[in-house]
Design a protein around this motif. Structure first.
Motif, PDB file in Angstrom:
ATOM      1  N   GLY A 197      32.250  40.563  49.349  1.00 40.30           N
ATOM      2  CA  GLY A 197      31.411  40.410  48.157  1.00 40.30           C
ATOM      3  C   GLY A 197      32.068  39.545  47.100  1.00 40.30           C
ATOM      4  N   ALA A 198      31.230  38.872  46.313  1.00 35.86           N
ATOM      5  CA  ALA A 198      31.731  37.938  45.308  1.00 35.86           C
ATOM      6  C   ALA A 198      32.535  38.614  44.212  1.00 35.86           C
ATOM      7  CB  ALA A 198      30.564  37.170  44.690  1.00 35.86           C
ATOM      8  N   ASP A 199      32.336  39.927  44.013  1.00 35.69           N
ATOM      9  CA  ASP A 199      33.050  40.622  42.949  1.00 35.69           C
ATOM     10  C   ASP A 199      34.398  41.170  43.410  1.00 35.69           C
ATOM     11  OD1 ASP A 199      31.994  42.502  44.650  1.00 35.69           O
ATOM     12  OD2 ASP A 199      31.378  43.893  43.057  1.00 35.69           O
ATOM     13  N   ASP A 200      34.790  40.906  44.644  1.00 36.94           N
ATOM     14  CA  ASP A 200      36.098  41.354  45.132  1.00 36.94           C
ATOM     15  C   ASP A 200      37.158  40.358  44.669  1.00 36.94           C
ATOM     16  OD1 ASP A 200      38.402  42.054  46.562  1.00 36.94           O
ATOM     17  OD2 ASP A 200      37.254  42.758  48.275  1.00 36.94           O
ATOM     18  N   PRO A 201      38.162  40.794  43.899  1.00 41.04           N
ATOM     19  CA  PRO A 201      39.196  39.875  43.412  1.00 41.04           C
ATOM     20  C   PRO A 201      39.961  39.169  44.524  1.00 41.04           C
ATOM     21  CG  PRO A 201      39.285  41.953  42.226  1.00 41.04           C
ATOM     22  CD  PRO A 201      38.339  42.160  43.366  1.00 41.04           C
ATOM     23  N   ARG A 202      39.878  39.659  45.741  1.00 41.26           N
ATOM     24  CA  ARG A 202      40.568  38.994  46.840  1.00 41.26           C
ATOM     25  C   ARG A 202      40.088  37.557  47.018  1.00 41.26           C
ATOM     26  NH1 ARG A 202      40.398  44.253  47.726  1.00 41.26           N
ATOM     27  NH2 ARG A 202      42.128  45.317  48.799  1.00 41.26           N
ATOM     28  N   ASN A 203      38.831  37.280  46.669  1.00 43.23           N
ATOM     29  CA  ASN A 203      38.351  35.904  46.727  1.00 43.23           C
ATOM     30  C   ASN A 203      39.205  35.000  45.846  1.00 43.23           C
ATOM     31  OD1 ASN A 203      35.693  35.941  48.336  1.00 43.23           O
ATOM     32  ND2 ASN A 203      35.415  37.661  46.922  1.00 43.23           N
ATOM     33  N   ALA A 204      39.517  35.469  44.637  1.00 45.30           N
ATOM     34  CA  ALA A 204      40.347  34.679  43.732  1.00 45.30           C
ATOM     35  C   ALA A 204      41.761  34.526  44.263  1.00 45.30           C
ATOM     36  CB  ALA A 204      40.368  35.338  42.345  1.00 45.30           C
ATOM     37  N   VAL A 205      42.298  35.609  44.827  1.00 45.60           N
ATOM     38  CA  VAL A 205      43.669  35.551  45.342  1.00 45.60           C
ATOM     39  C   VAL A 205      43.767  34.518  46.463  1.00 45.60           C
ATOM     40  CG1 VAL A 205      45.495  36.851  46.484  1.00 45.60           C
ATOM     41  CG2 VAL A 205      44.143  37.931  44.695  1.00 45.60           C
ATOM     42  N   VAL A 206      42.797  34.509  47.361  1.00 44.16           N
ATOM     43  CA  VAL A 206      42.823  33.553  48.464  1.00 44.16           C
ATOM     44  C   VAL A 206      42.717  32.126  47.932  1.00 44.16           C
ATOM     45  CG1 VAL A 206      41.633  32.747  50.524  1.00 44.16           C
ATOM     46  CG2 VAL A 206      41.898  35.197  50.133  1.00 44.16           C
ATOM     47  N   LEU A 207      41.799  31.889  47.013  1.00 46.27           N
ATOM     48  CA  LEU A 207      41.652  30.548  46.446  1.00 46.27           C
ATOM     49  C   LEU A 207      42.922  30.110  45.720  1.00 46.27           C
ATOM     50  CD1 LEU A 207      38.013  30.960  45.132  1.00 46.27           C
ATOM     51  CD2 LEU A 207      38.739  29.337  46.904  1.00 46.27           C
ATOM     52  N   HIS A 208      43.538  31.053  45.009  1.00 43.66           N
ATOM     53  CA  HIS A 208      44.795  30.753  44.325  1.00 43.66           C
ATOM     54  C   HIS A 208      45.856  30.309  45.334  1.00 43.66           C
ATOM     55  CE1 HIS A 208      47.932  31.293  41.205  1.00 43.66           C
ATOM     56  NE2 HIS A 208      48.660  31.746  42.212  1.00 43.66           N
ATOM     57  N   HIS A 209      45.989  31.049  46.415  1.00 42.05           N
ATOM     58  CA  HIS A 209      46.982  30.709  47.427  1.00 42.05           C
ATOM     59  C   HIS A 209      46.663  29.375  48.107  1.00 42.05           C
ATOM     60  CE1 HIS A 209      48.427  34.752  46.851  1.00 42.05           C
ATOM     61  NE2 HIS A 209      49.365  34.585  47.758  1.00 42.05           N
ATOM     62  N   TRP A 260      38.299  34.709  39.526  1.00 39.07           N
ATOM     63  CA  TRP A 260      38.917  35.768  38.714  1.00 39.07           C
ATOM     64  C   TRP A 260      37.956  36.214  37.619  1.00 39.07           C
ATOM     65  CZ3 TRP A 260      42.724  38.230  40.651  1.00 39.07           C
ATOM     66  CH2 TRP A 260      43.830  37.618  41.252  1.00 39.07           C
ATOM     67  N   GLU A 261      37.361  35.244  36.930  1.00 38.29           N
ATOM     68  CA  GLU A 261      36.487  35.579  35.808  1.00 38.29           C
ATOM     69  C   GLU A 261      35.250  36.341  36.277  1.00 38.29           C
ATOM     70  OE1 GLU A 261      37.803  31.870  32.877  1.00 38.29           O
ATOM     71  OE2 GLU A 261      35.941  31.745  34.043  1.00 38.29           O
ATOM     72  N   THR A 262      34.744  35.995  37.458  1.00 33.70           N
ATOM     73  CA  THR A 262      33.590  36.709  38.003  1.00 33.70           C
ATOM     74  C   THR A 262      33.944  38.152  38.337  1.00 33.70           C
ATOM     75  OG1 THR A 262      32.595  34.695  38.897  1.00 33.70           O
ATOM     76  CG2 THR A 262      31.956  36.788  39.927  1.00 33.70           C
ATOM     77  N   SER A 263      35.101  38.350  38.932  1.00 31.05           N
ATOM     78  CA  SER A 263      35.462  39.686  39.428  1.00 31.05           C
ATOM     79  C   SER A 263      36.110  40.571  38.379  1.00 31.05           C
ATOM     80  CB  SER A 263      36.394  39.562  40.634  1.00 31.05           C
ATOM     81  OG  SER A 263      37.577  38.856  40.303  1.00 31.05           O
ATOM     82  N   SER A 276      53.304  42.445  43.720  1.00 28.62           N
ATOM     83  CA  SER A 276      54.473  43.004  44.364  1.00 28.62           C
ATOM     84  C   SER A 276      54.405  42.859  45.866  1.00 28.62           C
ATOM     85  CB  SER A 276      54.569  44.496  44.018  1.00 28.62           C
ATOM     86  OG  SER A 276      53.413  45.162  44.468  1.00 28.62           O
ATOM     87  N   GLY A 277      53.416  42.154  46.358  1.00 26.94           N
ATOM     88  CA  GLY A 277      53.273  41.959  47.781  1.00 26.94           C
ATOM     89  C   GLY A 277      52.251  42.891  48.396  1.00 26.94           C
ATOM     90  N   ASN A 278      51.697  43.791  47.582  1.00 24.38           N
ATOM     91  CA  ASN A 278      50.722  44.722  48.152  1.00 24.38           C
ATOM     92  C   ASN A 278      49.292  44.314  47.848  1.00 24.38           C
ATOM     93  OD1 ASN A 278      50.610  45.231  45.470  1.00 24.38           O
ATOM     94  ND2 ASN A 278      50.935  47.445  45.592  1.00 24.38           N
ATOM     95  N   HIS A 279      49.136  43.151  47.238  1.00 19.14           N
ATOM     96  CA  HIS A 279      47.796  42.590  46.979  1.00 19.14           C
ATOM     97  C   HIS A 279      46.900  43.596  46.279  1.00 19.14           C
ATOM     98  CE1 HIS A 279      49.104  39.281  49.340  1.00 19.14           C
ATOM     99  NE2 HIS A 279      49.363  40.065  50.355  1.00 19.14           N
ATOM    100  N   ASP A 280      47.315  44.040  45.104  1.00 16.91           N
ATOM    101  CA  ASP A 280      46.465  44.989  44.381  1.00 16.91           C
ATOM    102  C   ASP A 280      45.241  44.298  43.805  1.00 16.91           C
ATOM    103  OD1 ASP A 280      47.361  43.680  42.099  1.00 16.91           O
ATOM    104  OD2 ASP A 280      47.771  45.526  41.009  1.00 16.91           O
ATOM    105  N   HIS A 281      45.282  42.971  43.658  1.00 18.01           N
ATOM    106  CA  HIS A 281      44.119  42.162  43.298  1.00 18.01           C
ATOM    107  C   HIS A 281      43.400  42.665  42.061  1.00 18.01           C
ATOM    108  CE1 HIS A 281      45.148  40.629  47.067  1.00 18.01           C
ATOM    109  NE2 HIS A 281      44.576  41.584  47.766  1.00 18.01           N
TER     110      HIS A 281
END
Length: 282
Positions: free
Chosen positions: A44-56, A81-84, A253-258
């Motif tokens: 889903g678009a509101d999952d911050p993981r989308n931003a993390v992947v794009l950042h990486h 990030w701003e969306t989520s 910290s490596g645990n992707h708390d997103h």
């Protein structure tokens, strides 16, 4: 709420990508990131993981010196990030800071100003105007103003950054030396050589006392020095004022708390290991 299988898949792929990026195995990192992107999008678009992947992906493209693509990915990460999480969530600063450093690295100081200003504004609202990470952001913004030859605008920001660092660390802390040197360069560019030499002398004394400099006498830097960035995505004289993601390709910290844990401090010590991949390490 427990992570879904798709989110766990995304986290696993992000960890694999981070390890590969550290080892500069870029093709492997890209493959893992594309799989992570697919899993994040399905969450889903509101999952911050989308931003993390794009950042990486932005960091990866920067490491590959594919700068136009890197800038696009980082801009998309900021929007995600701003969306989520919202425009004032500190996590957005990870991508704002990386975007500013990237523009600086390719010699675009004017384009670096907006992301660094936005990052400063977020941290001032979230942590207050005298927090250590605000000093980092002030330094980064001032450094790029100086690189754009806007020294009169840069000087008060350097001075404010130094005051904040002094309040937190004392007048002789190594954290201050980088900003003193950049401040000196702006003073020299404006013809204030005596002040510049005094500032450089103080910076040199701080470094020597901390074991960070040789025994040579400090010299006058070229006018406007301090806007250069290194090939690792860092800015010479620039410090890290990002959010939870680090410029070396890792996030948090490596645990992707997103962004689900907003109680931690996002790792903002103000020291010379300079996380977030910037050349000095706030």
């Amino acid at each position: 709420m427990p992570a879904t299988p798709l989110q766990l898949e995304c986290d696993s792929r992000l960890s694999q990508a981070t390890e590969a990026m550290h080892a500069r195995r870029f093709a492997e990192a890209e493959a893992s990131l594309l799989l992570a992107q697919r899993a994040a999008a399905a969450s889903g678009a509101d999952d911050p993981r989308n931003a993390v992947v794009l950042h990486h992906l932005g960091l990866l493209r920067g490491g590959q010196q594919r700068f136009a693509e890197a800038i696009t990915f980082l801009r998309d990460a900021i929007a995600a990030w701003e969306t989520s999480l919202g425009k004032d969530d500190p996590h957005v600063c990870a991508s704002l800071n990386a975007l500013g450093h990237l523009h600086a690295m390719v010699g675009e100081p004017e384009q670096a100003l907006d992301p660094f200003r936005r990052c400063l504004g977020v941290w001032e609202r979230v942590r207050g105007p005298a927090h250590q990470v605000v000093a980092t952001c002030l330094h980064n913004l001032a450094t790029q103003l100086a690189a754009a030859k806007r020294h009169e605008e840069a000087i008060p920001l350097f001075e404010r950054a130094i005051r904040i660092d002094e309040e937190h660390h004392g007048p002789d802390a190594p954290e201050i030396a980088d900003t003193l040197e950049a401040y000196a360069a702006s003073m020299a560019a404006l013809g204030r050589e005596a002040v510049a030499m005094s500032l450089l002398g103080r910076a040199h004394a701080i470094r020597r006392a901390a074991g960070l400099a040789d025994d040579g006498s400090p010299g006058m830097p070229p006018a406007g020095e301090g806007g250069c960035c290194g090939g690792n995505g860092s800015c010479g004289g620039a410090k890290s004022g990002g959010g939870d993601c680090k410029g070396d390709g890792s996030c948090g910290s490596g645990n992707h708390d997103h962004g689900h844990d907003h109680g931690h401090d996002h790792g903002h010590g103000h020291g010379h290991s300079h996380e977030h991949g910037s050349g000095h390490g706030h």
